[in-house]
Scaffold this active site. Structure first.
Site, PDB file in Angstrom:
ATOM      1  N   ILE A 146     -39.288 -30.786 -13.689  1.00 35.20           N
ATOM      2  CA  ILE A 146     -39.138 -30.850 -15.646  1.00 35.20           C
ATOM      3  C   ILE A 146     -38.776 -29.145 -15.606  1.00 35.20           C
ATOM      4  O   ILE A 146     -38.078 -28.611 -16.836  1.00 35.20           O
ATOM      5  CB  ILE A 146     -39.590 -31.479 -16.082  1.00 35.20           C
ATOM      6  CG1 ILE A 146     -38.848 -32.037 -17.642  1.00 35.20           C
ATOM      7  CG2 ILE A 146     -41.005 -30.943 -16.627  1.00 35.20           C
ATOM      8  CD1 ILE A 146     -39.900 -33.137 -17.960  1.00 35.20           C
ATOM      9  N   ASP A 147     -39.579 -28.281 -15.252  1.00 32.25           N
ATOM     10  CA  ASP A 147     -39.590 -26.957 -15.713  1.00 32.25           C
ATOM     11  C   ASP A 147     -38.681 -25.916 -15.176  1.00 32.25           C
ATOM     12  O   ASP A 147     -38.324 -24.926 -16.291  1.00 32.25           O
ATOM     13  CB  ASP A 147     -41.259 -26.441 -15.448  1.00 32.25           C
ATOM     14  CG  ASP A 147     -42.352 -27.169 -15.907  1.00 32.25           C
ATOM     15  OD1 ASP A 147     -42.355 -27.717 -16.929  1.00 32.25           O
ATOM     16  OD2 ASP A 147     -43.151 -26.621 -15.478  1.00 32.25           O
ATOM     17  N   ARG A 180     -45.149 -24.800 -17.106  1.00 33.35           N
ATOM     18  CA  ARG A 180     -46.559 -23.961 -16.796  1.00 33.35           C
ATOM     19  C   ARG A 180     -46.562 -22.473 -16.703  1.00 33.35           C
ATOM     20  O   ARG A 180     -47.851 -21.618 -17.184  1.00 33.35           O
ATOM     21  CB  ARG A 180     -47.058 -24.973 -15.650  1.00 33.35           C
ATOM     22  CG  ARG A 180     -48.400 -25.000 -15.028  1.00 33.35           C
ATOM     23  CD  ARG A 180     -48.367 -24.782 -13.748  1.00 33.35           C
ATOM     24  NE  ARG A 180     -48.265 -27.042 -13.006  1.00 33.35           N
ATOM     25  CZ  ARG A 180     -48.637 -27.279 -13.138  1.00 33.35           C
ATOM     26  NH1 ARG A 180     -49.996 -27.265 -13.300  1.00 33.35           N
ATOM     27  NH2 ARG A 180     -48.244 -28.670 -12.855  1.00 33.35           N
ATOM     28  N   ILE A 221     -41.329 -36.681 -22.762  1.00 32.75           N
ATOM     29  CA  ILE A 221     -40.304 -36.069 -22.987  1.00 32.75           C
ATOM     30  C   ILE A 221     -40.164 -36.455 -21.105  1.00 32.75           C
ATOM     31  O   ILE A 221     -39.347 -36.604 -20.779  1.00 32.75           O
ATOM     32  CB  ILE A 221     -40.436 -34.629 -22.861  1.00 32.75           C
ATOM     33  CG1 ILE A 221     -40.381 -33.985 -24.674  1.00 32.75           C
ATOM     34  CG2 ILE A 221     -39.613 -33.654 -22.251  1.00 32.75           C
ATOM     35  CD1 ILE A 221     -40.498 -32.929 -24.703  1.00 32.75           C
TER      36      ILE A 221
HETATM   37  O1  LIG Z   1     -50.233 -33.314 -16.500  1.00 35.20           O
HETATM   38  P1  LIG Z   1     -50.004 -33.655 -15.151  1.00 35.20           P
HETATM   39  O2  LIG Z   1     -49.414 -34.739 -14.285  1.00 35.20           O
HETATM   40  O3  LIG Z   1     -50.897 -33.067 -14.652  1.00 35.20           O
HETATM   41  O4  LIG Z   1     -48.330 -32.846 -15.710  1.00 35.20           O
HETATM   42  C1  LIG Z   1     -48.673 -31.629 -15.918  1.00 35.20           C
HETATM   43  C2  LIG Z   1     -47.639 -30.547 -15.942  1.00 35.20           C
HETATM   44  O5  LIG Z   1     -46.395 -31.608 -15.565  1.00 35.20           O
HETATM   45  C3  LIG Z   1     -45.364 -30.070 -15.348  1.00 35.20           C
HETATM   46  O6  LIG Z   1     -44.698 -30.913 -16.724  1.00 35.20           O
HETATM   47  C4  LIG Z   1     -44.518 -30.336 -14.307  1.00 35.20           C
HETATM   48  O7  LIG Z   1     -45.632 -30.255 -13.144  1.00 35.20           O
HETATM   49  P2  LIG Z   1     -44.451 -30.114 -11.733  1.00 35.20           P
HETATM   50  O8  LIG Z   1     -43.398 -29.519 -11.963  1.00 35.20           O
HETATM   51  O9  LIG Z   1     -45.523 -29.552 -11.184  1.00 35.20           O
HETATM   52  O10 LIG Z   1     -44.683 -32.267 -11.593  1.00 35.20           O
HETATM   53  C5  LIG Z   1     -46.232 -29.326 -16.266  1.00 35.20           C
HETATM   54  O11 LIG Z   1     -44.693 -28.023 -16.615  1.00 35.20           O
HETATM   55  C6  LIG Z   1     -47.010 -29.632 -16.489  1.00 35.20           C
HETATM   56  O12 LIG Z   1     -48.147 -28.820 -15.572  1.00 35.20           O
HETATM   57 MG   LIG Z   2     -45.314 -27.237 -10.145  1.00 37.94          MG
END
Ligand SMILES: O=P(O)(O)OC[C@H]1O[C@](O)(COP(=O)(O)O)[C@@H](O)[C@@H]1O
Ligand SMILES: [Mg+2]
Ligand SMILES: Nc1ncnc2c1ncn2[C@@H]1O[C@H](COP(=O)(O)OP(=O)(O)O)[C@@H](O)[C@H]1O
Length: 545
Positions: free
Chosen positions: A316-317, A362, A470
């Protein structure tokens, strides 16, 4: 010497931001040789190694008259797609059972398939046949990776390879169905696994992989539950998949199969693949998942297993290199509008209202940047790639005071990974080893409240964190189409005999990439890019340093 000051290198869609500039070799004032920092060296061609430790520095000798040819050859080598014939040179192949031009599929052939496409099985003979047009992709078809000719390194967003910013073609492999396949559909067992965090569109991709596999004639299709963990947890059982099972799953968000972080090591996963007799594994996930998928592919090669490992980038990032975007990103930006609009209404309706919205991201601020651009309601957009101060005369808080005095209200959009240097060092990681950041959204809210109290100016601060709302929503129409194309191409890639690859859109076309090329580091917003400049123009915000 001037040129050396202005020259900006770019590595796959990333014009070198300040953090990379220190990588230039200052020992050579004419900049015939460029030293690339270790972090980006893996995406840079290994044309000439500067030191015996080629992992730490890699260089191109631009004084070599053949540097362009060497660059191109090296690029081609790096983007060559691993294929079953690398390990099994005599691997049997056969004409594809997938016919892009369904009019050519004979009724007899369809009857031989255990799965018949209901749309065509009754009347293929009624279509006029055009035997010359088959609709397959040729293995030598290519997609151009870089489409802009920059006449100077100083051109906005210039992506240059050499100090003269010469044009060098960079071609990647076109995705799609091949006329020859390397697996017998009736013998194939295919598996799908979804790893990492949720992302809109996961179900759409699962659905399309299953549907396309069936059209090839595959009947043994299973889902591995809860990410890589499903390979080792004895209590989790495979989920049988068919068109019937997946028919409507795209109507809701999440993943039919479940997701997880952490899990077993590569060796255990490959043991499990062997036990389950899996021939094709479709891996939906982000950087971490793809690192795992590549390690699985390498281990399968080492064990001489004819297994195709195909990634579909889920993040998603939007932080995967070389691709226009990843699925779910559009939906996330669209969904973020609701949060931003709510923050705007709250801020606008309050006396001296300040709305703060924290969005995911992130390492990369793409969601925050695009959501800010789309909404037209953001005054300050803060992303991980661009440092800022909250306090001080040029800090965010002083500017908020200015906005309150001049506009009466303000809205801030902050990405989760932004401003981490302002917070206590994080001391936790998740099960996958990702750093768990301190909450910049909450911190910004608290500091804003404190600041206005201290200066004796009334401020009504409202904070919204829509993160999981989201992420959990269903894909929008544009992502739905995108997921469909990616899912189909993933299956085509497996049948074509590739492994250790992933699929993405490249300048609106679709391409296959060797996994290491897209995950060597997260794709970042380039603070010198046109898009970031557009965002600054839209918000009107100054630098906060
Ligand atoms: O609370 P969770 O499941 O660890 O996810 C948080 C993370 O998921 C994200 O939306 C995307 O993470 P991934 O691409 O690693 O799945 C990051 O922006 C965020 O830090
Ligand atoms: Mg990742
Ligand atoms: N470098 C790596 N090598 C092998 N597996 C990895 C690696 N990094 C992460 N993984 C595995 O990939 C899965 C997803 O990783 P994670 O970072 O949580 O999400 P994402 O794939 O979205 O980045 C986890 O099961 C994790 O154990």
């Amino acid at each position: 010497m001037m040129a050396s000051m202005l020259y900006v290198i770019t590595l796959h869609g990333l014009t070198a931001s300040n953090r990379y500039r220190r990588g230039f070799s200052h020992s050579n004032p004419r900049f015939k040789t460029l030293v690339v920092p270790a972090r980006v060296a893996s995406v840079f061609p290994k044309v000439k190694s500067q030191s015996s430790d080629s992992k730490s520095t890699t260089a191109i000798d631009f004084s070599d008259p053949d540097w362009k040819t060497k660059f191109k050859n090296d690029f081609e080598d790096r983007f060559r797609l691993p294929h079953v014939t690398d390990i099994f040179p005599d691997a049997a192949s056969m004409p594809s059972t997938f016919c892009p031009n369904l009019r050519l599929v004979s009724l007899r052939f369809l009857r031989n398939l255990s799965v018949i496409n209901p749309r065509t099985s009754n009347f293929p003979g009624n279509y006029p046949l055009d035997e010359n047009w088959q609709g397959y992709i040729n293995d030598n078809d290519r997609v151009l990776l870089k489409t802009i000719y920059f006449s100077s390194p100083t051109s906005a967003g210039a992506e240059c390879i050499d100090p003269g910013c010469n044009w060098v073609e960079q071609w990647v492999h076109r995705a799609g169905p091949r006329g020859t396949i390397y697996f017998k559909p009736e013998e194939v067992k295919a598996a799908i696994v979804t790893c990492g965090g949720l992302c809109p569109g996961l179900n759409d991709v699962i659905r399309q992989i299953v549907i396309t596999l069936e059209i090839y004639g595959v009947t043994k299709i299973v889902g591995i539950p809860f990410g890589y963990r499903g390979f080792s947890d004895q209590e989790l059982t495979e989920v049988p998949l068919s068109r019937r099972v997946v028919q409507n799953i795209h109507l809701s968000g999440g993943s039919l199969l479940g997701v997880s972080r952490g899990g077993p090591g590569v060796s255990e996963i490959v043991d499990s693949l062997e036990e389950r007799e899996i021939d094709m594994l479709f891996v939906l996930g982000g950087n971490g998942t793809h690192a795992g998928a590549n390690a699985i592919h390498n281990e399968c090669c080492k064990r001489r297993l004819k297994v195709s490992i195909i990634g579909v980038p889920k993040t998603i990032d939007n932080d995967i290199l070389l691709m226009d975007k990843t699925f779910g990103f559009d939906t996330a930006v669209e969904e973020a509008q609701r949060a931003i609009n709510s923050a705007y209404i709250e801020a606008h309706s309050a006396y001296h209202g300040i709305g703060i919205v924290k969005l995911m991201g992130r390492d990369s601020g793409f969601i925050a940047m695009h959501a800010s651009l789309a909404s037209g309601q953001i005054d300050i957009c803060l992303i991980p790639e661009v440092p800022f101060n909250l306090h001080g005369p040029r800090g965010v808080l002083s500017y908020l005071k200015y906005l309150i005095e001049t506009k009466g209200s303000a809205v801030v959009c902050v990405a989760e990974g932004a401003g981490q240097s302002l917070l206590q060092k994080p001391n936790a990681t998740d099960a996958s080893g990702n750093t768990v950041f301190r909450d910049i959204g909450v911190y910004t809210q608290q500091e804003t409240k404190k600041y206005f109290k201290e200066i004796g100016v009334h401020a009504d601060v409202k904070y919204i964190d829509p993160t999981y709302m989201i992420r959990a929503c269903r894909a929008n129409a544009s992502d739905g189409i995108f997921c469909t194309v990616l899912g189909q191409n993933a299956v085509h890639g497996a049948f074509a005999g590739y492994s250790g690859i992933t699929v993405g859109s490249c300048n609106t076309h679709y391409a296959y990439f060797p996994i290491p090329e897209v995950i060597s580091h997260p794709k970042l917003v380039d603070s010198n890019s046109r898009m970031w400049h557009r965002c600054l123009t839209a918000t009107g915000q100054p630098d906060f340093i």
